[in-house]
Enzyme design. Structure first.
Site, mmCIF file in Angstrom:
data_model
loop_
_atom_site.group_PDB
_atom_site.id
_atom_site.type_symbol
_atom_site.label_atom_id
_atom_site.label_comp_id
_atom_site.label_asym_id
_atom_site.label_seq_id
_atom_site.Cartn_x
_atom_site.Cartn_y
_atom_site.Cartn_z
ATOM 1 N N ASP A 199 0.851 -1.199 0.000
ATOM 2 C CA ASP A 199 0.000 0.000 0.000
ATOM 3 C C ASP A 199 0.885 1.247 0.000
ATOM 4 O OD1 ASP A 199 -2.468 1.337 0.036
ATOM 5 O OD2 ASP A 199 -2.463 1.511 2.216
ATOM 6 N N ASP A 215 3.497 2.044 7.735
ATOM 7 C CA ASP A 215 2.253 1.292 7.615
ATOM 8 C C ASP A 215 2.348 0.078 6.687
ATOM 9 O OD1 ASP A 215 -0.284 0.446 7.964
ATOM 10 O OD2 ASP A 215 -1.265 2.140 6.991
#
Length: 322
Positions: A199, A215
């Protein structure tokens, strides 16, 4: 309330959880922008600033979360600037009450500039370094970027969603089916699957004297281009310049397979479909209507019909080549 709920996560429980790993909070808890999980920044008595992340219940297994942590720690050991969890008393994944959580040192910075060629070169080199390490072995528990997770299951979710206005449902599902069919048609070629950040959009890169990736919650197996294409923005010529910059820098550290360029638009389509279904699945979480009120408005779904039509046409165009 869903089993995926954070309803029981209150300030007392958060503080108690942090204390179980021998860290004493000396400030208030600052909620950071995170919707899938719950993330808070705080100052501890050791005068260090930490971030604690509470994982959404039942989304990932303990093995999948540990594999995410191990991936981050492996990258940092290789000198790649990724924020990895702290290992405390031999563990990076902790549990208190019904919640699993991890601690991180706070990382500051601003979002990097996608139109800054010098910064793009940095990003390309570090992605190349990350993938050079990542290819050494596969994930055993994390899933793959695949048609089922990004197209078929989201389609089922959207078919039953009450958020799509009734008068737009026929038009929406018609163009959705067209995009899904065209995307599947484009995904018939083989590619090498490696461990990915998964991502890596601009919002997950902090810049302070260089990039820091954050993340890893969506790390998966998949094609290398998945960690590159989300850096592309603007018209086709702008995207060409950005892609050329990224790939040239990537190749300084690891060889990029240019045959994967045909995957850019199919992966973009998959992300579009997956994102709408993700918001729909999470709508019962109070954080989502508060953060994305436009998702339930007619205007949003009208714009998605148009965006899907545009993506359908783009899928039929020749891919960018270098």
């Amino acid at each position: 309330m869903s089993n995926f709920s954070f309803a029981g996560l209150n300030p007392d429980l958060i503080l108690d959880a942090i204390e179980t790993v021998d860290i004493q909070v000396s400030s208030g808890l600052l909620a950071l922008n995170s919707y899938e999980n719950r993330v808070y920044q705080f100052l501890a008595e050791d005068n260090k600033r930490y971030v604690v992340k509470f994982y959404r219940p039942q989304r990932w297994s303990n093995q999948q979360l540990q594999e995410e942590h191990d991936f981050g720690l492996e990258m940092t050991a290789a000198g790649i600037p990724i924020v990895a969890p702290l290992v405390i008393n031999g563990q990076s994944l902790h549990q208190h009450a019904n919640y699993r959580f991890a601690l991180f040192l706070s990382a500051g910075g601003r979002q990097f500039e996608v139109d800054n060629i010098e910064q793009l070169e940095w990003i390309g080199r570090f992605i190349g370094q990350m993938h050079k390490v990542a290819q050494s072995k596969p994930f055993e528990h994390r899933p793959e970027v695949c048609i089922n997770d990004y197209l078929d299951t989201p389609k089922k979710v959207l078919l039953t969603s009450s958020l799509i206005p009734h008068h737009l449902q026929t038009a929406f599902h018609a163009v959705l089916d067209m995009v899904i069919a065209q995307t599947k048609k484009k995904l018939t070629h083989n590619y090498r699957s490696i461990r990915l950040h998964g991502d890596l959009h601009p919002g997950n890169i902090l810049w302070r004297d260089g990039p820091t990736f954050v993340d890893l919650d969506d790390c998966r197996m998949g094609p290398a281009i998945q960690d590159i294409w989300m850096m592309l923005s603007g018209d086709r010529q702008q995207q060409f310049i950005q892609l050329e910059t990224l790939v040239e820098a990537y190749n300084e550290c690891h060889e990029f397979d240019k045959n994967e360029l045909f995957l850019i638009e199919p992966l973009r389509a998959m992300r579009m479909v997956h994102y709408m279904a993700w918001l729909s699945r999470r709508w019962e979480d109070p954080a989502f209507p508060n953060a994305f009120p436009w998702f339930a408005e007619n205007k949003y779904w009208e714009s998605q019909i148009l965006a899907l039509k545009e993506q359908y046409l783009t899928l039929q165009e020749p891919p960018i080549t270098l």
